[in-house]
Structure formats: structure tokens, C-alpha cells
Design an enzyme around this catalytic site. Sequence first.
Site, short mmCIF file in Angstrom:
data_model
loop_
_atom_site.label_atom_id
_atom_site.label_comp_id
_atom_site.label_asym_id
_atom_site.label_seq_id
_atom_site.Cartn_x
_atom_site.Cartn_y
_atom_site.Cartn_z
N CYS A 92 0.76 -1.26 0.00
CA CYS A 92 0.00 0.00 0.00
C CYS A 92 0.79 1.30 0.00
O CYS A 92 0.45 2.19 -0.77
CB CYS A 92 -0.99 -0.01 1.14
SG CYS A 92 -2.29 -1.24 0.84
P1 NAD Z 1 -5.68 -8.83 -1.46
O1 NAD Z 1 -5.05 -8.83 -2.80
O2 NAD Z 1 -5.01 -9.49 -0.31
O3 NAD Z 1 -7.15 -9.47 -1.58
C1 NAD Z 1 -8.08 -9.09 -2.54
C2 NAD Z 1 -9.00 -10.28 -2.82
O4 NAD Z 1 -10.06 -9.86 -3.67
C3 NAD Z 1 -8.31 -11.44 -3.55
O5 NAD Z 1 -8.45 -12.63 -2.81
C4 NAD Z 1 -9.03 -11.51 -4.90
O6 NAD Z 1 -9.15 -12.82 -5.43
C5 NAD Z 1 -10.39 -10.94 -4.55
N1 NAD Z 1 -11.14 -10.43 -5.70
C6 NAD Z 1 -10.68 -9.75 -6.77
N2 NAD Z 1 -11.68 -9.45 -7.60
C7 NAD Z 1 -12.81 -9.96 -7.06
C8 NAD Z 1 -14.18 -9.97 -7.46
N3 NAD Z 1 -14.59 -9.39 -8.57
N4 NAD Z 1 -15.08 -10.61 -6.67
C9 NAD Z 1 -14.68 -11.22 -5.53
N5 NAD Z 1 -13.41 -11.23 -5.10
C10 NAD Z 1 -12.48 -10.61 -5.85
O7 NAD Z 1 -5.99 -7.32 -1.12
P2 NAD Z 1 -5.85 -6.57 0.30
O8 NAD Z 1 -4.41 -6.48 0.66
O9 NAD Z 1 -6.83 -7.13 1.25
O10 NAD Z 1 -6.31 -5.09 -0.12
C11 NAD Z 1 -7.65 -4.82 -0.48
C12 NAD Z 1 -7.82 -3.32 -0.53
O11 NAD Z 1 -7.65 -2.77 0.77
C13 NAD Z 1 -6.83 -2.57 -1.43
O12 NAD Z 1 -7.49 -1.48 -2.02
C14 NAD Z 1 -5.78 -2.09 -0.46
O13 NAD Z 1 -5.14 -0.92 -0.92
C15 NAD Z 1 -6.60 -1.80 0.78
N6 NAD Z 1 -5.87 -1.94 2.07
C16 NAD Z 1 -5.02 -2.98 2.26
C17 NAD Z 1 -4.37 -3.13 3.50
C18 NAD Z 1 -3.38 -4.25 3.77
O14 NAD Z 1 -2.74 -4.23 4.80
N7 NAD Z 1 -3.21 -5.22 2.91
C19 NAD Z 1 -4.65 -2.20 4.52
C20 NAD Z 1 -5.54 -1.17 4.28
C21 NAD Z 1 -6.16 -1.03 3.05
C1 UGA Z 2 0.64 0.41 5.93
C2 UGA Z 2 0.08 1.41 6.95
O1 UGA Z 2 0.95 1.43 8.08
C3 UGA Z 2 -1.33 1.02 7.38
O2 UGA Z 2 -1.86 1.97 8.29
C4 UGA Z 2 -2.21 0.95 6.14
O3 UGA Z 2 -3.53 0.57 6.47
C5 UGA Z 2 -1.61 -0.05 5.17
O4 UGA Z 2 -0.25 0.35 4.83
C6 UGA Z 2 -2.38 -0.10 3.90
O5 UGA Z 2 -2.98 0.86 3.49
O6 UGA Z 2 -2.31 -1.19 3.33
P1 UGA Z 2 1.67 -2.05 6.04
O7 UGA Z 2 1.67 -2.04 4.55
O8 UGA Z 2 1.21 -3.26 6.75
O9 UGA Z 2 0.74 -0.85 6.57
O10 UGA Z 2 3.13 -1.75 6.46
P2 UGA Z 2 3.89 -0.75 7.44
O11 UGA Z 2 4.03 -1.34 8.77
O12 UGA Z 2 3.32 0.62 7.36
O13 UGA Z 2 5.33 -0.74 6.76
C7 UGA Z 2 5.47 -0.33 5.41
C8 UGA Z 2 6.93 -0.26 5.04
O14 UGA Z 2 7.58 0.84 5.68
C9 UGA Z 2 7.74 -1.52 5.41
O15 UGA Z 2 8.60 -1.82 4.34
C10 UGA Z 2 8.53 -1.07 6.63
O16 UGA Z 2 9.73 -1.76 6.78
C11 UGA Z 2 8.76 0.40 6.32
N1 UGA Z 2 8.95 1.25 7.53
C12 UGA Z 2 7.96 1.38 8.45
C13 UGA Z 2 10.16 1.92 7.70
O17 UGA Z 2 11.08 1.81 6.86
N2 UGA Z 2 10.31 2.72 8.80
C14 UGA Z 2 9.35 2.88 9.73
O18 UGA Z 2 9.56 3.64 10.71
C15 UGA Z 2 8.13 2.19 9.55
#
Ligand code: NAD
Ligand code: UGA
Length: 438
Positions: free
Chosen positions: A266
Site C-alpha cells: 500500500c
Molecule cells: P488482497 O489482494 O489481499 O485481496 C483481494 C482479494 O479480492 C483477492 O483474494 C481476490 O481474489 C479478490 N477479488 C478480486 N476481484 C474480485 C471480485 N470481482 N469478486 C470477488 N473477489 C475478488 O488485497 P488486500 O491487501 O486485502 O487489499 C484490499 C484493498 O484494501 C486494497 O485497495 C488495499 O489498498 C486496501 N488496504 C489494504 C491493506 C493491507 O494491509 N493489505 C490495509 C488497508 C487497506
Molecule cells: C501500511 C500502513 O501502516 C497502514 O496503516 C495501512 O492501512 C496499510 O499500509 C495499507 O494501506 O495497506 P503495512 O503495509 O502493513 O501498513 O506496512 P507498514 O508497517 O506501514 O510498513 C510499510 C513499510 O515501511 C515496510 O517496508 C517497513 O519496513 C517500512 N517502515 C515502516 C520503515 O522503513 N520505517 C518505519 O519507521 C516504519
Amino acid sequence: MKMCVIGAGYVGLATGVMFGKLGHEVTCADIDGSRVKSVNAGKLPFYEPPLEKELAKLVRAGKLRATTDVVKSAKESKFIFLCVQTPSLPSGRIDVRPVKAASRSIAKALKSCSDFKIVVMKSTVVPSTTDSIVKPILEAGSGKVAGKDFGLCMNPEFLQEGSALKDSMEPSRIVVGSTDKRSGKELMRLYAPIKTDKIRTDLRSAEMVKYTSNSFLATKISFANEIANMCVRFGIDSELVLKAAGKDPRIGPLFLKPGLGFGGSCLPKDVKALKDKARSEDYNSRLLTALLAINESQPAEGVRLLESEIGDLRGKRIAVLGLAFKGGVDDIRETRAVPLVTSLLAKGANVVAFDPMAMGNFIKLMPTINYASSAAECLKDADGCIVQADWAKFKKLGKKEFSKMKNAVVVDGRRCLDPEVVERAGAKYLGIGYGKPR
Ligand code: NAD
Ligand code: UGA
């Protein structure tokens, strides 16, 4: 209450487990049959032990199940959480195809239902996406009107991988964006058992909160890296400097850890998407451009430190410890290990790598480098080592492991080791932003 999450990834499963734990009946719908099978067996498709434990309990109790029938699961639910991926296109713009496909499935479900359902956008999307892409698909496909026949909210997710369940159950805040009062109010009611600050907005502001948060976190990291790169050249240890600066509540201590740059699914994606969105409105974000550029060059800073001690890397055996984008996860999306290993290979090094959990995923990406089955085996006969991910178990490395290196030079790319411990074990410690007074 019956609800479904569409997309059984990090966000969908953390959301599903959180609502399951609050007593709701949850269906996780995904187009990926193997994910669905895994969830129904109580197993996560990724490494997140506390979340997996709770998932298994809910599956056993019949409170959570998964299905590939997205339309049916939406039909049977009052709340429909849209949690599919929004990856980067080469331009930096987000790829909204999964969001569009999921919206079409929801529209089909809405068409044949007469009850007032609430669709909640949880995927990270640039401002105006929910309003200008999701809403028209839902309305056109269902023949119904948002705000009148069904509700539409935007509810960004802020969890961190590695603490997904805790972050879902105890979030720092809950943001609920909506256009119609009814759906916003009902979603707020659903979140009532979670005690935290709750902020109600319109759809676009909710979308923008997510990009503001991730861009600021990325800015802090790149700022810390910039300071660290200067400190190492000035003969100053940046750790102490950043710790002291972070004591100011206006600055804060978190996300000031220097390293090889930020990776993950992200932070890089969201900063690029916001920059692209700004450009599409004729605004050139110089700050976002600069922080991305600093991030791109951080892996080279680690390589530079290694070269400063062992010289030409040609033919040298270099151990890379940690391949995930951070310690504690098996996710390799945008991991800095890729540019790091690529740079080492370009310099002629012979790379041997190890990660406690992410190696299986990384091998698919870079099948031709050498892999070790433990950190100790990785270090054996190495001319130098770079720590790329801050796994807790790397902190336990000592004389037994470092003494097996041909040339015990350790570059701490995450500032996760104790320099004194490493040096007591007879190895030379070099860290990002670690300058000793000259
Ligand atoms: P992910 O890739 O882990 O999971 C997405 C899932 O959606 C997959 O299993 C995929 O097969 C499924 N999918 C795709 N198209 C589909 C459809 N048409 N119908 C049903 N299922 C479908 O994604 P994620 O990491 O959970 O991220 C999801 C969203 O949340 C992204 O926009 C991301 O930016 C945001 N987000 C992620 C995190 C994180 O830590 N990973 C944190 C905050 C926000
Ligand atoms: C990050 C945000 O922290 C979440 O709040 C957010 O919801 C998420 O992205 C998202 O939108 O998916 P995450 O991707 O799990 O979460 O990872 P972080 O813990 O934020 O670390 C991201 C990267 O920054 C890693 O590569 C980590 O090593 C690096 N990092 C983090 C640093 O180099 N320095 C720091 O002080 C903290």
C-alpha cells in the site's frame, strides 16, 4: 446481522473476522476458489497467526464461511463490504478493474432484492471513485437509486499487516463517508461496539483521508531516511537523533525508523496513485515526487555501506536476511528485497537469501538466486550480509552464526540489530544512518 465481505484478502478477512467476533454472520466471497477452500478449512491464505486462530474458531462455530458465489452472498446480506485489491498500473494510477467487476456482482444482487442493503467501499480508491465509478455501476446494473433503494458508504481501512486483527478490533479511528444520512447512520450503529473516535464525512473526504494517512506515513519514513543518510556521513548515529526529535509531540516517535525504504502492498501504491490523481487535475506534487525518489534510492544506500567495507562485490558471497516487505509477514508485494538483490546481482555478487516465512513467495519472483534453509546457513562462508526485513529472530543472531562468515560484515538495513551485540560477537556493524563519531 448477515453481512458479506467481497475479497478474501487481508482487509476482507480481517473485516470478516472482526464482525464475526462481534456476533454477526459473515460470508467471505472471492473469485479465487483456492482462497475460498482455504478459508473454509479455517486457514488464511497468508501468514497472520492471531487472525488465523480467530478465523478457525469462527469457521468451526459456523459463524463465518467462504464462497465463490459473490452474487448470492451479497443477496443474502444486509451489509456488503467491498474489499478487493486496487493495484498500481505502470503509470501509478490504480487499476479499478477488480472494483468494477465486484460492483457488477453487487448490482446483480441488488436488482433482485427489495430490502435496503448497504454497500460499503473498503478498498483504497482515489477521491471520486466511489461516486463516479462504483455508484453508476450499482445503479445501472440494479435499476435502483443510491441513497433511496440502497445505501452507499466509503469506510477506509487503516490496518497494518502483522497486527491485522488487533488493528481491526482496536482501530485508531473509524471514518464513515456517505451521501445519504440513513446508510451512514446504520454503518455507525454497526460499529457501535468498537470504542474509538468516529468521524463522519462525505464519500470523497473518506477516500482522501486514506491517501492523506498513507502519504504522511511514507513522508515520515523518507524524511527519516534523508536524515539518516546525512547522519551516517556526519559521523552521527541517527537513531538517537530521531528518537530525541520524535519526543516532540508535534513530531511523534513512530514511523521515523530509517531503513532500505518502504515496501508493501500500500504505501508505494497509494503515494503513486495520489500523485497521479493530482497530476490528472493539473497539480504537480513535488513532495510526493521527492519522497518516492528517496525511497527508490534507499536500497543503494545499503549496498554502498557494504561496498565501503568490503570493496568490489564481484564474486563475493552476500547473504540477504529477510525477503518480506517487513518482518513478521510473508507478503513480498513491493518488497525492497527486489531492488536490493537486483543491485547486488548487477554488481556481480553471488546472492544467498533467507526469510523465515516469505521465501516460498520470493522464489517465484527470483528463482535463480541461492536460498538457505536458515539464517545460520545463509551466513555461512558469506563475505558480507545485509538485513532487509526486521524479523525478531534476527536479533538473536550472535557469535555462533557470525563466526561462520568468511568476512563478518553486517549491514543492518532495518536498524533492528543491537550494534554492541553484533560487535561483541566479533562482526563489523554498519547500519543505515549509523555513524560513529570520528
Ligand atoms: P488482497 O489482494 O489481499 O485481496 C483481494 C482479494 O479480492 C483477492 O483474494 C481476490 O481474489 C479478490 N477479488 C478480486 N476481484 C474480485 C471480485 N470481482 N469478486 C470477488 N473477489 C475478488 O488485497 P488486500 O491487501 O486485502 O487489499 C484490499 C484493498 O484494501 C486494497 O485497495 C488495499 O489498498 C486496501 N488496504 C489494504 C491493506 C493491507 O494491509 N493489505 C490495509 C488497508 C487497506
Ligand atoms: C501500511 C500502513 O501502516 C497502514 O496503516 C495501512 O492501512 C496499510 O499500509 C495499507 O494501506 O495497506 P503495512 O503495509 O502493513 O501498513 O506496512 P507498514 O508497517 O506501514 O510498513 C510499510 C513499510 O515501511 C515496510 O517496508 C517497513 O519496513 C517500512 N517502515 C515502516 C520503515 O522503513 N520505517 C518505519 O519507521 C516504519
